[in-house]
Design a protein around this motif. Structure first.
Motif, PDB file in Angstrom:
ATOM      1  N   HIS A   4      -0.519   5.209   0.352  1.00 35.39           N
ATOM      2  CA  HIS A   4      -0.949   4.852  -1.118  1.00 35.39           C
ATOM      3  C   HIS A   4      -2.441   4.660  -1.530  1.00 35.39           C
ATOM      4  CE1 HIS A   4       3.171   3.485  -0.504  1.00 35.39           C
ATOM      5  NE2 HIS A   4       3.486   3.412  -1.809  1.00 35.39           N
ATOM      6  N   LEU A   5      -2.979   4.281  -0.489  1.00 36.90           N
ATOM      7  CA  LEU A   5      -4.517   4.215  -1.157  1.00 36.90           C
ATOM      8  C   LEU A   5      -5.163   5.488  -1.118  1.00 36.90           C
ATOM      9  CD1 LEU A   5      -5.806   1.765   1.669  1.00 36.90           C
ATOM     10  CD2 LEU A   5      -5.817   1.286  -0.620  1.00 36.90           C
ATOM     11  N   ARG A   6      -4.618   6.627  -0.231  1.00 33.04           N
ATOM     12  CA  ARG A   6      -5.263   7.850  -0.718  1.00 33.04           C
ATOM     13  C   ARG A   6      -4.773   8.457  -1.955  1.00 33.04           C
ATOM     14  NH1 ARG A   6      -2.400  12.425  -0.248  1.00 33.04           N
ATOM     15  NH2 ARG A   6      -0.725  11.402   1.064  1.00 33.04           N
ATOM     16  N   LEU A   7      -3.293   8.312  -2.185  1.00 30.16           N
ATOM     17  CA  LEU A   7      -3.056   8.733  -3.695  1.00 30.16           C
ATOM     18  C   LEU A   7      -3.707   8.041  -4.664  1.00 30.16           C
ATOM     19  CD1 LEU A   7       1.042   8.774  -2.623  1.00 30.16           C
ATOM     20  CD2 LEU A   7      -0.627  10.987  -3.282  1.00 30.16           C
ATOM     21  N   THR A   8      -3.947   6.792  -4.643  1.00 26.52           N
ATOM     22  CA  THR A   8      -4.581   5.801  -5.802  1.00 26.52           C
ATOM     23  C   THR A   8      -5.893   6.514  -5.781  1.00 26.52           C
ATOM     24  OG1 THR A   8      -3.167   4.025  -5.211  1.00 26.52           O
ATOM     25  CG2 THR A   8      -5.280   3.648  -6.296  1.00 26.52           C
ATOM     26  N   ARG A  41      -8.820  -4.126  -3.343  1.00 23.06           N
ATOM     27  CA  ARG A  41      -9.975  -4.671  -4.264  1.00 23.06           C
ATOM     28  C   ARG A  41     -10.290  -3.210  -4.639  1.00 23.06           C
ATOM     29  NH1 ARG A  41     -12.382 -10.483  -4.046  1.00 23.06           N
ATOM     30  NH2 ARG A  41     -10.677 -11.781  -3.040  1.00 23.06           N
ATOM     31  N   ARG A  42     -10.958  -2.565  -3.463  1.00 19.86           N
ATOM     32  CA  ARG A  42     -11.756  -1.380  -3.735  1.00 19.86           C
ATOM     33  C   ARG A  42     -11.029  -0.411  -4.318  1.00 19.86           C
ATOM     34  NH1 ARG A  42     -13.249   0.935   1.917  1.00 19.86           N
ATOM     35  NH2 ARG A  42     -14.240  -1.126   1.947  1.00 19.86           N
ATOM     36  N   ALA A  43      -9.551  -0.355  -3.902  1.00 18.68           N
ATOM     37  CA  ALA A  43      -8.743   0.779  -4.569  1.00 18.68           C
ATOM     38  C   ALA A  43      -8.706   0.478  -6.092  1.00 18.68           C
ATOM     39  CB  ALA A  43      -7.261   0.688  -3.909  1.00 18.68           C
ATOM     40  N   ALA A  44      -8.655  -0.766  -6.456  1.00 23.25           N
ATOM     41  CA  ALA A  44      -8.637  -1.046  -7.962  1.00 23.25           C
ATOM     42  C   ALA A  44      -9.786  -0.861  -8.587  1.00 23.25           C
ATOM     43  CB  ALA A  44      -8.286  -2.486  -8.063  1.00 23.25           C
TER      44      ALA A  44
END
Length: 206
Positions: A4-8, A41-44
């Motif tokens: 999910h983090l990669r796709l985001t 937080r970083r992903a946002a």
């Protein structure tokens, strides 16, 4: 969570209004895992938009809820806890009598705790009413969100246990019906299933 983090991360620079992850997308409770909290937080921040993620993990008190967290770059903005729970999948009725089922099936080893109220998520470009999976079958919840003035409803789902059966298309069709009932566009985000979006008249957008 890594997927999910990669796709985001791929959404960086594309100016999304909000990024929605599916049901049970985070199996680490942010209050117990500061590393997970920092990553969200970083992903946002990198996506330039709030995240709506779904946490299914024990909190510091040992309780488990199916909860949606609205994450901005500076942390959690709002939270919604799923209300109607799926029998056996998320709790076992009369556990002292029927608890043995968990030893022979994939029924919940520990009961989830139900939420008590609907929540309107703001700060994502629209007033969003968010529900989780099984809640798509309860039209009263959608009416409640409409009464609170939401602009759109979003459903986070996961149908991994149905393995490509008719249930996938059926849940998507629920969203078309709920859009018509509520007069609000409806979006379904699935981990495994049929993700879909419908306008306020039930017309399929995606």
């Amino acid at each position: 969570m890594a997927a999910h983090l990669r796709l985001t991360g791929e959404l960086a620079g594309r100016d999304p209004g909000v990024v929605v992850w599916d049901e049970s997308s985070v199996a680490l409770h942010p209050a117990r895992r500061p590393d997970a909290d920092r990553l969200l937080r970083r992903a946002a921040a990198e996506a330039g938009a709030d995240l709506l993620v779904n946490v299914d993990a024990e909190d510091p008190s040992g309780r488990i809820t199916k909860s949606t967290y609205q994450y901005a770059s500076d942390g959690v903005v709002n939270t919604y806890v799923k209300q109607p729970l799926a029998p056996f999948g998320e709790y076992i009725s009369l556990r002292p009598v029927l608890g043995w089922i968990a030893g022979h099936t994939e029924a919940a080893e520990k009961d989830r705790i139900a939420g008590a109220e609907l929540v309107v998520f703001e700060g994502v470009g629209r007033r969003v009413g968010l529900l989780i999976s099984y809640e798509s079958t309860f039209p009263n919840l959608r009416r409640g969100l409409t009464g609170r003035g939401v602009d759109v409803t979003i459903m986070q789902g996961s149908l991994t246990t149905f393995h490509g059966s008719w249930a996938h298309a059926q849940q998507a069709s629920f969203e078309a019906l709920r859009a018509v009932e509520s007069g609000r566009p409806a979006v379904l985000v699935e981990l495994d299933g049929t993700s879909a979006a419908f306008d306020a008249c039930g017309g399929r957008l995606a």
